[in-house]
Design a protein around this motif. Structure first.
Motif, PDB file in Angstrom:
ATOM      1  N   ALA A  19      -8.106   0.885  -4.609  1.00  0.00           N
ATOM      2  CA  ALA A  19      -7.056   1.104  -5.597  1.00  0.00           C
ATOM      3  C   ALA A  19      -7.105   0.048  -6.700  1.00  0.00           C
ATOM      4  N   GLU A  20      -7.426  -1.189  -6.325  1.00  0.00           N
ATOM      5  CA  GLU A  20      -7.446  -2.283  -7.306  1.00  0.00           C
ATOM      6  C   GLU A  20      -8.826  -2.473  -7.934  1.00  0.00           C
ATOM      7  N   GLY A  60      11.615  -0.340  -0.414  1.00  0.00           N
ATOM      8  CA  GLY A  60      10.364   0.247   0.057  1.00  0.00           C
ATOM      9  C   GLY A  60      10.145   0.201   1.555  1.00  0.00           C
ATOM     10  N   LEU A 107       0.847  -1.202   0.000  1.00  0.00           N
ATOM     11  CA  LEU A 107       0.000   0.000   0.000  1.00  0.00           C
ATOM     12  C   LEU A 107       0.880   1.250   0.000  1.00  0.00           C
ATOM     13  N   LEU A 108       1.859   1.265   0.867  1.00  0.00           N
ATOM     14  CA  LEU A 108       2.642   2.490   1.070  1.00  0.00           C
ATOM     15  C   LEU A 108       3.667   2.705  -0.038  1.00  0.00           C
ATOM     16  N   ASN A 109       3.818   1.744  -0.929  1.00  0.00           N
ATOM     17  CA  ASN A 109       4.668   1.913  -2.113  1.00  0.00           C
ATOM     18  C   ASN A 109       3.852   1.704  -3.389  1.00  0.00           C
ATOM     19  N   TYR A 110       2.554   1.881  -3.274  1.00  0.00           N
ATOM     20  CA  TYR A 110       1.658   1.499  -4.354  1.00  0.00           C
ATOM     21  C   TYR A 110       1.973   2.221  -5.667  1.00  0.00           C
ATOM     22  N   ALA A 111       2.150   3.533  -5.573  1.00  0.00           N
ATOM     23  CA  ALA A 111       2.412   4.302  -6.792  1.00  0.00           C
ATOM     24  C   ALA A 111       3.770   3.932  -7.380  1.00  0.00           C
ATOM     25  N   ALA A 112       4.744   3.680  -6.534  1.00  0.00           N
ATOM     26  CA  ALA A 112       6.072   3.303  -7.030  1.00  0.00           C
ATOM     27  C   ALA A 112       6.007   1.969  -7.766  1.00  0.00           C
ATOM     28  N   VAL A 148      -8.309   0.312   1.513  1.00  0.00           N
ATOM     29  CA  VAL A 148      -7.622   1.204   0.564  1.00  0.00           C
ATOM     30  C   VAL A 148      -7.204   0.414  -0.679  1.00  0.00           C
ATOM     31  N   GLU A 205       3.372   0.798  -9.257  1.00  0.00           N
ATOM     32  CA  GLU A 205       2.661   1.053 -10.504  1.00  0.00           C
ATOM     33  C   GLU A 205       3.610   1.664 -11.543  1.00  0.00           C
ATOM     34  N   ARG A 206       4.388   2.641 -11.111  1.00  0.00           N
ATOM     35  CA  ARG A 206       5.307   3.293 -12.045  1.00  0.00           C
ATOM     36  C   ARG A 206       6.381   2.343 -12.545  1.00  0.00           C
TER      37      ARG A 206
END
Lengths: 293, 373
Positions: free
Chosen positions: B337-338, B240, B221-226, B333, B228-229
């Protein structure tokens, strides 16, 4: 955007001197220190003066301020009416004007507030200060997107720029779901149901910062994105949701995880409806209390 | 195997007549089959789709390195044909992600007989969910089929190529139990020489202590955007795990322990679980790559570890009156997000057949197999 100027500014040596005889006293500080400034300033204000909390967040509803709601004119706006940044010891860059909504507390005095602020800015009126608080875009775009980028934020410390580095498609989608819970609370409270995109339209920022590649002017992550925007923002609308029977599971989850990250308790320290003196009121009673004080 | 302390018991030297089926040809299933075949056991490897095993079938086995040493291990039966892989087998080791377990059990069902043993490797509560399926076929887990599960796979495996697998066998045994718990001693006897287990009082213990469930959800969760990128190319346990990420991970662990206490289980920290399996908390608390291979993100870190991990902890907590706000929050969350409702998809007390019971009744049920009337 306001042109290059050298603006003479009188710097007072004391609070008394600064506020003495002022028609309008502005407190443009972040929400986290707003209460401290209120405690410093309120004793020096005289009847008839207007006190403007530029980053309102419901600050005028706090007990110390509320006690002066009749003899002062309490005004809140969503934010400072400029997007600006201090670039040197005596230099400020103003990037854009923001048409931030404002209201007085009590809201029956918003017309008086408009006469004063209207001489300075062209700002839209909100129904009341709670609507202003619920339209705080920072509380919408910061907490959950920061959570979903936390490892990077903590790893890179001050170099993480949320709108440049953090707003992936899935993050934006999650933020919109978060915002939908806020809008549901607004609807139940009879307040404006503008969503986050529409709020940025109102502010005059189109496209909103999370939908464009950030310019060089974008600012790096600061603790206040969570430490301020959760207890003064997310907690307020989550708390209103509980009061009005609107479930806000995503906002609640976000608050809990942000609290774990910063080892804080946003419910205990934050601006809940109880803390703002609005606990237990249903939608019509809320509207009445905010209109008439 | 030379190690006497490893998860596999030493062969007694007597010809072993037990016939084993391993289901699932991911790294877990293939390495399990390789370890058992290397030990001279009769093992068939079954998988549902042919692509993953085509190269192994052609090669006739796998090359291994790591704990088994460098060498080739023949696997004579590798197939997508259930009749070939599963008929006349005694022990069924199901080595698929949690979301594939019940489908795999359906495949096994026609081949189960009185006396069959089913072991969900990395059970996550699968043995409890399996009870209803067995009952529907008039098979009784109290007497006919022996149901059981382990906390985790008996070894770790990574594919280095289509027919090459790196295997690491931990120095200690995996937590495991039978359902009902009173049959665990019988299970240990039946699988002696196949799997060595650290016997626990009931299946809730291995189910709750799956290490992946404890270390993946909060960091994901806390690295979710990373993630994804990076399109998965992120070594989350290396890049992470900042202090606050670890704090959230530890908060999940604390909720898990509160749930264990509520069910009368001995609470154990995630750090102690890693030490127990011969690994180290350094994997997530310090930089550096496990396996000396750059790790990557697998979708199951969320798609399995949330609905079968944090959702399971939340659901068992709710039944016992234990608040689990961190697990709830993470599951919620990540559901958003998913765009998947992990609470609805996940392994809750309803799916485990525990709904309507109180904590004492659950304790009685998992120990004895007797549901409250």
């Amino acid at each position: 955007v306001i042109g290059d100027f050298n603006v003479p500014v009188a710097v007072a040596e004391s609070i008394e001197a600064a506020v003495d005889g002022a028609e309008l006293v502005a407190i443009p500080v972040p929400g986290s220190v707003q209460e401290r400034y209120l405690r410093m300033v309120l004793p020096h204000l005289a009847a008839g003066q207007a006190l403007w909390l530029c980053q309102g967040g419901g600050g005028s509803l706090l007990p110390d301020a509320r006690a002066r709601a009749n003899d002062l004119l309490l005004i809140e706006s969503m934010y400072i009416p400029y997007s600006s940044r201090r670039t040197g010891p005596a230099e400020v860059v103003v990037r854009s004007r923001l048409r931030v909504p404002f209201a007085a507390f009590p809201a029956r005095r918003t017309e008086e507030a408009a006469r004063i602020l209207g001489q300075l800015f062209d700002l839209p009126r909100a129904r009341d200060v709670l609507e202003v608080a619920f339209q705080n875009v920072n509380a919408i775009i910061h907490p959950l997107p920061c959570l979903l980028n936390w490892g990077q934020i903590e790893d890179r410390e001050s170099e993480f720029i949320l709108t440049r580095d953090g707003m992936t498609p899935k993050v934006i989608r999650a933020m919109e779901a978060f915002d939908a819970e806020r809008v549901a609370v607004c609807r139940a409270a009879g307040l404006s149901t503008r969503n986050v995109d529409e709020l940025y339209e109102l502010l005059g920022m189109v496209p909103p910062p999370y939908r464009r590649r950030a310019s060089a002017a974008a600012e790096a992550y600061e603790d206040r994105y969570i430490v301020e925007d959760v207890p003064i923002g997310a907690v307020t609308f989550a708390s209103a949701g509980r009061q009005l029977g609107v479930r806000t599971p995503l906002v609640d989850s976000t608050i809990r995880l942000c609290d774990t990250i910063y080892a804080m308790d946003s419910w205990a320290g934050g601006r809940t409806m109880e803390r703002l003196g609005l606990g237990g009121l249903d939608a019509p009673a809320l509207a009445g209390a905010l209109m008439n004080g | 195997l030379a190690e006497t302390s490893c998860g596999y018991s030493n062969a007694s030297g007597v010809t072993d007549l037990r016939r084993i089926a391993v289901l699932g040809a991911g790294p877990g299933g293939v390495s399990t089959a390789a370890v058992l075949a290397k030990r001279g056991l009769d093992v068939a490897l079954y998988t549902r789709t042919g692509e993953t095993i085509a190269a192994i079938v052609e090669r006739g086995g796998v090359e291994t390195d790591g704990s088994l040493g460098d060498g080739f291990v023949p696997l004579p039966v590798v197939t997508t044909d259930p009749a070939v892989a599963l008929a006349e087998r005694d022990i069924f080791l199901i080595a698929v992600p949690a979301y594939g377990q019940m489908a795999m059990l359906d495949t096994v069902m026609p081949f189960l007989r009185r006396g069959s043993a089913v072991v969900f490797l990395t059970g996550s509560g699968a043995s409890l969910e399996a009870v209803a399926k067995l009952n529907a076929k008039d098979l009784d887990p109290n007497s006919d089929v022996l149901l059981s599960e382990t906390m985790s796979l008996p070894q770790s495996g990574r594919f280095l190529g289509p027919t090459r697998v790196r295997i690491r066998i931990p120095s200690s045994k995996m937590r495991g139990a039978a359902f009902p718990g009173r049959r665990t001693a019988e299970l240990m006897q039946r699988i002696e020489g196949v799997l060595g287990l650290f016997a626990r009082p009931n299946v809730l213990d291995p189910a709750l202590n799956n290490p992946n469930f404890l270390i993946h959800p909060a960091p994901m969760l806390l690295n979710y955007a990373a993630v994804e990128r990076a399109q998965g190319q992120l070594s989350i346990m290396n890049e992470g795990m900042t202090p606050a990420v670890l704090r959230c991970m530890d908060a999940v662990d604390a909720e898990k322990r509160a749930v264990e206490v509520a069910y009368g289980l001995e609470p154990v920290t995630v750090d102690d679980i890693y030490r127990e399996i011969g690994s180290s908390p350094d994997i997530y608390r310090k930089p550096g790559e496990p396996f000396n291979m750059k790790d990557r993100i697998w979708p199951r870190y969320v798609l399995e570890d949330v609905p079968y991990g944090t959702v399971l902890i939340s659901s068992l907590g709710a039944l016992a009156g234990v608040a689990t706000p961190i697990c709830d929050g993470i599951s919620h969350v990540l559901s958003v997000a998913e765009e998947k409702d992990f609470f609805a998809l996940g392994r809750t007390t309803e799916r485990l057949g525990l709904a309507g019971m109180n904590v004492a009744q659950v304790g009685e049920y998992v120990a004895t197999g007797r549901a409250p009337s």
